[in-house]
Write a protein that holds these residues in place. Structure first.
Motif, short mmCIF file in Angstrom:
data_model
loop_
_atom_site.label_atom_id
_atom_site.label_comp_id
_atom_site.label_asym_id
_atom_site.label_seq_id
_atom_site.Cartn_x
_atom_site.Cartn_y
_atom_site.Cartn_z
N SER A 67 0.85 -1.19 0.00
CA SER A 67 0.00 0.00 0.00
C SER A 67 0.88 1.23 0.00
CB SER A 67 -0.91 -0.01 1.23
OG SER A 67 -1.74 1.14 1.24
N ARG A 68 0.43 2.25 -0.75
CA ARG A 68 1.19 3.50 -0.82
C ARG A 68 0.20 4.65 -0.91
NH1 ARG A 68 0.96 6.00 -5.67
NH2 ARG A 68 0.42 4.76 -7.52
N PRO A 69 0.61 5.85 -0.45
CA PRO A 69 -0.27 7.02 -0.59
C PRO A 69 -0.24 7.53 -2.02
CG PRO A 69 1.78 7.62 0.50
CD PRO A 69 1.80 6.14 0.36
N GLY A 70 -1.40 7.89 -2.54
CA GLY A 70 -1.51 8.40 -3.90
C GLY A 70 -1.53 9.91 -3.94
N ASP A 71 -1.55 10.45 -5.16
CA ASP A 71 -1.60 11.90 -5.33
C ASP A 71 -2.91 12.49 -4.82
OD1 ASP A 71 0.86 11.65 -6.49
OD2 ASP A 71 0.06 11.59 -8.56
N ASP A 72 -3.96 11.69 -4.76
CA ASP A 72 -5.25 12.20 -4.30
C ASP A 72 -5.40 12.13 -2.79
OD1 ASP A 72 -5.21 9.49 -4.07
OD2 ASP A 72 -7.05 9.13 -5.24
N GLY A 73 -4.33 11.77 -2.06
CA GLY A 73 -4.39 11.70 -0.61
C GLY A 73 -4.86 10.37 -0.07
N ARG A 74 -5.40 9.50 -0.90
CA ARG A 74 -5.84 8.18 -0.46
C ARG A 74 -4.74 7.17 -0.72
NH1 ARG A 74 -11.44 7.19 -3.35
NH2 ARG A 74 -10.08 7.72 -5.12
N ARG A 75 -4.84 6.03 -0.05
CA ARG A 75 -3.85 4.98 -0.21
C ARG A 75 -4.30 4.04 -1.35
NH1 ARG A 75 -0.16 5.18 3.62
NH2 ARG A 75 0.71 3.17 2.96
N HIS A 76 -3.32 3.62 -2.12
CA HIS A 76 -3.55 2.73 -3.24
C HIS A 76 -2.74 1.46 -3.02
CE1 HIS A 76 -5.67 5.54 -6.01
NE2 HIS A 76 -5.07 6.44 -5.23
N ASP A 77 -3.30 0.35 -3.48
CA ASP A 77 -2.60 -0.93 -3.39
C ASP A 77 -1.87 -1.20 -4.70
OD1 ASP A 77 -3.50 -1.37 -0.85
OD2 ASP A 77 -5.26 -2.52 -1.49
N LEU A 78 -0.62 -1.68 -4.56
CA LEU A 78 0.18 -2.05 -5.72
C LEU A 78 0.36 -3.57 -5.73
CD1 LEU A 78 3.09 0.56 -5.91
CD2 LEU A 78 1.13 0.33 -7.43
N LEU A 79 0.16 -4.19 -6.89
CA LEU A 79 0.40 -5.62 -7.08
C LEU A 79 1.83 -5.78 -7.59
CD1 LEU A 79 -0.62 -8.54 -7.13
CD2 LEU A 79 -1.46 -8.13 -9.44
N LEU A 80 2.67 -6.46 -6.82
CA LEU A 80 4.09 -6.61 -7.15
C LEU A 80 4.40 -8.07 -7.46
CD1 LEU A 80 5.67 -4.45 -4.31
CD2 LEU A 80 4.98 -3.72 -6.59
N ALA A 81 5.28 -8.27 -8.42
CA ALA A 81 5.81 -9.61 -8.74
C ALA A 81 7.29 -9.46 -9.02
CB ALA A 81 5.09 -10.21 -9.96
N GLY A 82 8.10 -10.20 -8.30
CA GLY A 82 9.56 -10.09 -8.45
C GLY A 82 10.19 -11.42 -8.76
N HIS A 83 11.35 -11.33 -9.36
CA HIS A 83 12.14 -12.53 -9.69
C HIS A 83 13.62 -12.18 -9.55
CE1 HIS A 83 13.62 -16.06 -11.81
NE2 HIS A 83 12.42 -16.58 -11.68
#
Length: 859
Positions: free
Chosen positions: A264-280
Motif C-alpha cells: 500500500s502507498r499514498p496516492g496523489d489524491d491523498g488516499r492509499r492505493h494498493d500495488l500488485l508486485l511480482a519479483g524474480h
C-alpha cells in the motif's frame, strides 16, 4: 454435458411469483409482511449474496491472473537480463584471460580492434574500456566518446583488486554528452604475471537490464524496477511512477527466487492505493526484477461489473418488492432480467474465447464428446457439425496418429489407476486440409460413489510455437555436438601429426644426405629418390593434418596451386556415375603463391564435391584453373577485385541451382541446403574462410534450374626481377667454427642437424633434453654464437628456452624450427626474441641462408 446437447441457458429459467395479487390495492403495511413479498425478497437477497460471493471470487481470480502474468513476465525479463549480463561477463572475462595469456597487449591497435568487436557483439553495449589501476583509460572501443571520471565510481572501486573473473554492476551513470544514464559493468584484469593492473568496464544502455519491457509491457500503468538484493533501487522504467521510497520492502525472503505481494502507498489524491508486485531474482547477479501494477487499474473492469451487478441486485430487490405488489409488472421485470443475463452470458463467452483455450468432455458410456467452439477449431471440426463418436477420449484416427492416441490412453489410464490429480499430454493434431498443430491437453476424471469413471473433462490450447522453439533448440544442440566432435578430431589429428612430423623430418633429412652420397644413376640413388618422394607426400599429408588440428592461420609457405587442384579433382571425381561428364582444364602457367596451401586445397576439394553432389547421377561439371589480369576494380558476390593479376578457380555444374532465399545465409557455418541428404553446412564456410585469409574474393552465379558457377579469386604476386648470380665469396661461404646449440626432443633430428652443421663449418652442440641444453648454455653463455631449437618439447618449450638464453647473452642468434606453433605464433616468437622461424621438416638451403644472414650481420 457428456453429449452434444448444450446445457440449458440461464435465460431459459423462470421464477415463480408464488401466487396472484389481491383484487384490491393492499396497504403498504400489509404488503411488507405478506408472504408474496417476503419470499421474493428473501430469494432476491440470497441471489444478491451469491452475486457478492461470485464478485469476490472473480476479484480474487482477476488478481491471481494478473499476478501470474506479472510473475511470468518478471521471470522472462530476469532471464533476459541474466543472458545479457552473462554475455557481457563472458566478453570481459575473455578480455581479461587474453591479457593474462599474453594474446595481446593493452594500448595497441589489436587491443582497440578487440574491444570494438566485442562491444559491437554485446547487446545494448555502448562503450568498452580498459582502465589502469589509477582509473586512466588505456583503451576504448569508441575513442570519440567523452569519458566521465572513473576514479571514485562505485564500479571502479568495487572491481579494483577484486578476485579475478568477478563481475560488478555499478549505479546508473550519465556519461558526458548522453541524455540517459548507462549501466556500468566492471571486472578486474591482471598482467601475465598475475598482478592486478586495472579494470575492464562495459557501459550499456538501460535496455541491458530493462530488456524489451517497453514493448512487452502488459499495460500503460505497469512499471519495472531493478533492485539490489538488499532492497536498494538500481533502475526504474519510469522514475515518476511514485513507488514507495523504501524499496527494501520489495526484496524477497531469504532463499526465495520469485515472489508476489501487494503493498500500500499514498496516492496523489491523498488516499492509499494498493500495488500488485511480482519479483524474480537474477541468477548471475545480486539483483531482482520487480513488476508492479495499480490494483485499481487491474480491477477497473471488475469495478464496472461490480457496480453493474450491485445495481442489478438492488434493482432486483426493488423490482421484486414492487412486482410482488403489482403482479402485472412481473413479466416486464422478468424480460428485463433475461436481457441482462443474456448480456452477461455473452460477455462471459467472449472472455472465455479471448483465453484461446478449448473445453472438452467425454462420456465413456455414450462415447460422445462435448467440444467448445475453440476446441472444435483446434481439432479442425466445423463449428456447426457434431464431432463423431469415439471409443476413447479425443481418439479420431483421421486427426490424431496412432502413437499419440496410445500415449493419450496411457496417460488417462495412469491418471485413473493412480488417482492422480490430473493428467497432461501433448498431441500432434492433423486436421484434414489444414497444417498440423501441437495441442496440449489437460484434464481429470470424475467418478461416482463406487469410484467408477463417469466423465473425462479438461482444457486444451495450442503449443505449436513452443514445440517449434524446442525443436530449434534441439537442432542447435546437435550442431554444437557436431562442432565439438570436429574440435576433438582436430586436436587428435594435430597431436598425431606433430609427433609424426619429427619422424618424417628425420627420414627426409637422412634421405637427402643418402641421396647426395649415392652414385648418380645407380640403383641405390633411385631407391633413395623413391623414398624421398614418398616422404614429400607424407609431408603434405602431415601439413593437412596440422591444418585440421589448428584453430588459426598457420605459417605462410610457398605452394603451387596447379598440383593441389589436380589432387583435389582426383579425390572429388572418384566413383562418379557414368552419366556424369567431368572435365578439368589447367592453365599452362603454374605460379608460385605464398600462403596456406592446405586451406586452398580444402577449399578446392569442397567446391568440387559440392558440384559432384549437385549433378547427381547425370549431368556435367567442369573446373578450370587460370590466371587473369584485371584493369578496372570489379565488385563480386563476396569481396572485390583490384587492378592486377589474379588466379581464378572456376567450378560450374548444371545441377538444380540454388534458390534466392538461401543466398544470404549460404556462407554461414552449419547452414546447408541439403540437410535432408546429410549436408553438414561446413563446405562453403571453409571455402569462405580460406579465400578471406588469402585476401581473395568469391563470385557466384546461380538460378533455380540453371546450375551453379562459383569462382575463387586469389591475388598473384607481381613478377620479381631475376636474381643476380651469387658472387664467388657468397657461394663459398661457410661457418668459421661458431658454436651452435641444437635442441630437439627427437634424437635422430639432433644427430642429423649436428652432422649437417659440422659439414658447413660450425661446431654443433646437440641436446634432446631442453633442460640439459639450458644448463650447458647457462654454464658458458659466451661460448655459443647461435641457438637452433624446436618449439614443442616436454618440460621446457623452445620460446621459453630462447628467452632464458637472450637474458644471459643478448647477442646470441636465435632460430625456432616448428611445424605449427599455434595461433599468433609469429608475434609470440618475435616477443620472445626469436630472429627466424623455420618450418619443419627443415630445408638445408633455407637453414644455411638464415645462418649466413644472421651470423654475418653486425651484432
Amino acid at each position: 454435458m457428456a453429449s452434444e446437447q448444450a446445457p440449458t441457458p440461464i435465460s431459459e429459467l423462470s421464477l415463480d411469483d408464488g401466487g396472484a395479487s389481491a383484487a384490491r390495492a393492499p396497504r403498504w403495511r400489509e404488503l411488507l409482511f405478506d408472504r408474496v413479498v417476503i419470499v421474493p425478497v428473501l430469494i432476491a437477497a440470497c441471489l444478491a449474496g451469491g452475486l457478492g460471493v461470485g464478485l469476490a471470487t472473480l476479484r480474487q481470480q482477476v488478481l491471481n491472473s494478473e499476478e501470474r502474468m506479472l510473475a511470468a513476465l518478471s521471470a522472462a525479463l530476469a532471464d533476459q537480463a541474466d543472458n545479457a549480463l552473462a554475455a557481457a561477463q563472458t566478453a570481459m572475462q575473455a578480455t581479461a584471460e587474453e591479457i593474462v595469456g599474453g594474446a595481446w597487449v593493452p594500448d595497441t591497435v589489436v587491443a582497440g580492434a578487440v574491444l570494438r568487436a566485442r562491444a559491437a557483439a554485446l547487446p545494448a553495449a555502448r562503450q568498452m574500456l580498459l582502465l589502469d589501476a589509477q582509473a586512466n583509460v588505456l583503451q576504448a572501443a569508441d575513442e570519440e566518446l567523452e569519458e566521465p571520471p572513473h576514479a571514485r565510481a562505485d564500479y571502479f572501486l568495487s572491481a579494483l583488486g577484486a578476485a579475478p573473473g568477478s563481475a560488478h554492476i555499478g549505479a546508473p551513470t550519465v556519461w558526458p554528452g548522453q541524455e540517459t544514464p548507462w549501466i556500468p559493468l566492471s571486472m578486474p584484469w591482471s598482467t601475465p604475471h598475475g598482478r592486478h593492473s586495472g579494470v575492464i568496464v562495459v557501459a550499456a544502455d538501460t535496455a541491458l537490464l530493462l530488456g524489451g519491457f517497453e514493448r512487452r509491457s502488459p499495460a500503460p500503468d505497469a512499471r519495472l524496477r531493478v533492485l539490489r538484493t538488499d532492497g536498494t533501487p538500481l533502475l526504474e522504467s519510469d522514475p515518476s511512477s511514485g513507488w514507495p521510497e523504501r524499496a527494501g520492502t520489495l526484496h524477497p525472503p531469504a532463499g526465495v527466487s520469485a515472489w508476489t505481494q501487494i503493498v500500500s502507498r499514498p496516492g496523489d489524491d491523498g488516499r492509499r492505493h494498493d500495488l500488485l508486485l511480482a519479483g524474480h531474482a537474477m541468477q548471475r547477479a545480486p539483483l531482482a526484477v520487480v513488476l508492479s501494477r495499480d490494483t485499481q487499474v487491474v480491477l477497473a473492469d471488475w469495478h464496472l461489473q461490480a457496480w453493474l451487478v450491485g445495481g442489478f441486485a438492488l434493482a432486483a430487490l426493488l423490482v421484486t418488492t414492487v412486482l410482488s405488489l403489482r403482479h402485472a409488472r412481473e413479466q416486464r421485470w422478468r424480460e428485463h432480467s433475461q436481457r441482462d443475463l443474456q448480456r452477461q452470458r455473452e460477455r462471459a463467452a467472449r472472455a472465455f474465447a479471448a483465453a484461446r483455450e478449448g473445453l472438452w468432455e467425454w462420456d465413456p458410456a455414450s462415447e460422445r464428446h462435448y467440444l467448445s467452439p475453440r476446441m472444435r477449431e483446434l481439432l479442425g471440426f466445423d463449428a456447426s457439425a457434431s464431432a463423431p463418436p469415439a471409443t476413447h477420449a479425443l481418439s479420431w484416427p483421421d486427426r490424431v496418429s496412432q502413437d499419440d492416441r496410445r500415449r493419450l490412453r496411457e496417460a488417462i489410464d495412469a491418471h485413473v489407476r493412480e488417482r492422480a490429480r490430473d493428467f497432461s499430454v501433448t498431441l500432434r493434431v492433423m486436421p484434414p486440409g489444414q497444417p498440423p498443430r501441437h495441442v496440449r491437453l489437460r484434464g481429470q476424471g470424475l467418478r461416482d460413489a463406487r469410484e467408477q469413471l463417469l466423465l473425462l473433462a479438461g482444457t486444451a490450447y495450442d503449443v505449436s510455437d513452443e514445440v517449434a522453439v524446442s525443436e530449434a533448440a534441439r537442432r542447435l544442440d546437435e550442431q554444437l555436438q557436431r562442432a565439438r566432435q570436429f574440435e576433438a578430431l582436430g586436436a587428435l589429428a594435430g597431436g598425431v601429426a606433430h609427433d609424426f612430423n619429427n619422424v618424417l623430418a628425420a627420414i627426409l633429412g637422412f634421405g637427402e644426405r643418402a641421396r647426395a652420397l649415392a652414385p648418380e644413376g645407380s640403383a641405390l640413388a633411385g631407391h633413395v629418390q623413391h623414398m624421398l618422394s614418398a616422404g614429400e607426400r607424407g609431408k603434405t599429408l602431415v601439413a593437412r593434418m596440422m591444418a585440421f588440428g589448428r584453430t588459426g592461420q598457420g605459417l605462410r609457405q610457398p605452394y603451387r596451386p596447379r598440383a593441389l587442384v589436380q589432387e583435389a579433382w582426383t579425390l572429388a571425381v572418384q566413383g562418379v556415375p557414368e552419366g556424369v561428364q567431368a572435365r578439368l582444364d589447367l592453365d599452362a602457367e603454374d605460379p608460385e603463391l605464398v600462403g596456406d596451401g592446405v586451406a586452398f586445397f580444402e577449399a578446392a576439394l569442397n567446391l568440387l564435391r559440392n558440384a559432384v553432389q549437385a549433378v547427381g547421377d547425370r549431368g556435367s561439371l567442369r573446373a578450370r584453373l587460370s590466371s587473369e589480369t584485371v584493369d578496372q576494380p570489379r565488385v563480386l558476390w563476396q569481396g572485390s577485385l583490384r587492378p592486377g593479376r589474379w588466379l581464378g578457380l572456376r567450378v560450374e555444374d548444371d545441377g538444380p541451382g540454388i534458390d534466392a532465399e538461401h543466398l544470404p545465409r549460404l556462407l554461414e557455418p552449419f547452414y546447408s541446403t541439403r540437410s535432408a541428404q546429410g549436408g553438414t553446412g561446413l563446405g562453403l564456410a571453409v571455402v569462405h574462410a580460406a579465400v578471406r585469409d588469402a585476401h581473395g574474393a568469391i563470385d557466384l552465379r546461380t538460378a533455380p534450374g540453371e546450375g551453379t558457377t562459383i569462382t575463387l579469386y586469389l591475388p598473384l604476386p607481381e613478377p620479381a626481377a631475376a636474381p643476380t648470380a651469387p658472387g664467388v665469396e657468397e657461394a663459398a661461404w661457410s661457418g668459421q667454427g661458431e658454436v651452435v646449440l641444437v635442441v630437439d626432443d627427437e634424437p635422430a633430428l639432433v644427430a642429423l642437424l649436428e652432422e649437417h652443421l659440422a659439414e658447413r663449418g660450425f661446431e654443433p652442440r646437440g641436446f634432446s633434453d631442453a633442460e640439459l641444453a639450458w644448463q650447458a648454455f647457462e654454464a658458458e653463455p659466451g661460448l655459443f654464437a647461435a641457438v637452433l631449437s624446436d618449439q614443442a618439447m616436454p618440460r621446457l618449450g623452445g620460446l621459453e628456452l630462447i628467452e632464458r638464453c637472450r637474458r644471459l647473452s643478448p647477442g646470441v642468434v636465435t632460430i625456432i624450427a616448428t611445424a605449427y606453433g599455434g595461433t599468433d605464433f609469429g608475434a609470440r616468437a618475435s616477443a620472445a626474441g626469436v630472429q627466424a622461424v623455420l618450418a619443419k621438416p627443415l630445408s638445408w638451403s633455407e637453414l644455411d641462408a638464415v645462418l649466413q644472414r644472421l651470423l654475418r650481420a653486425p651484432r
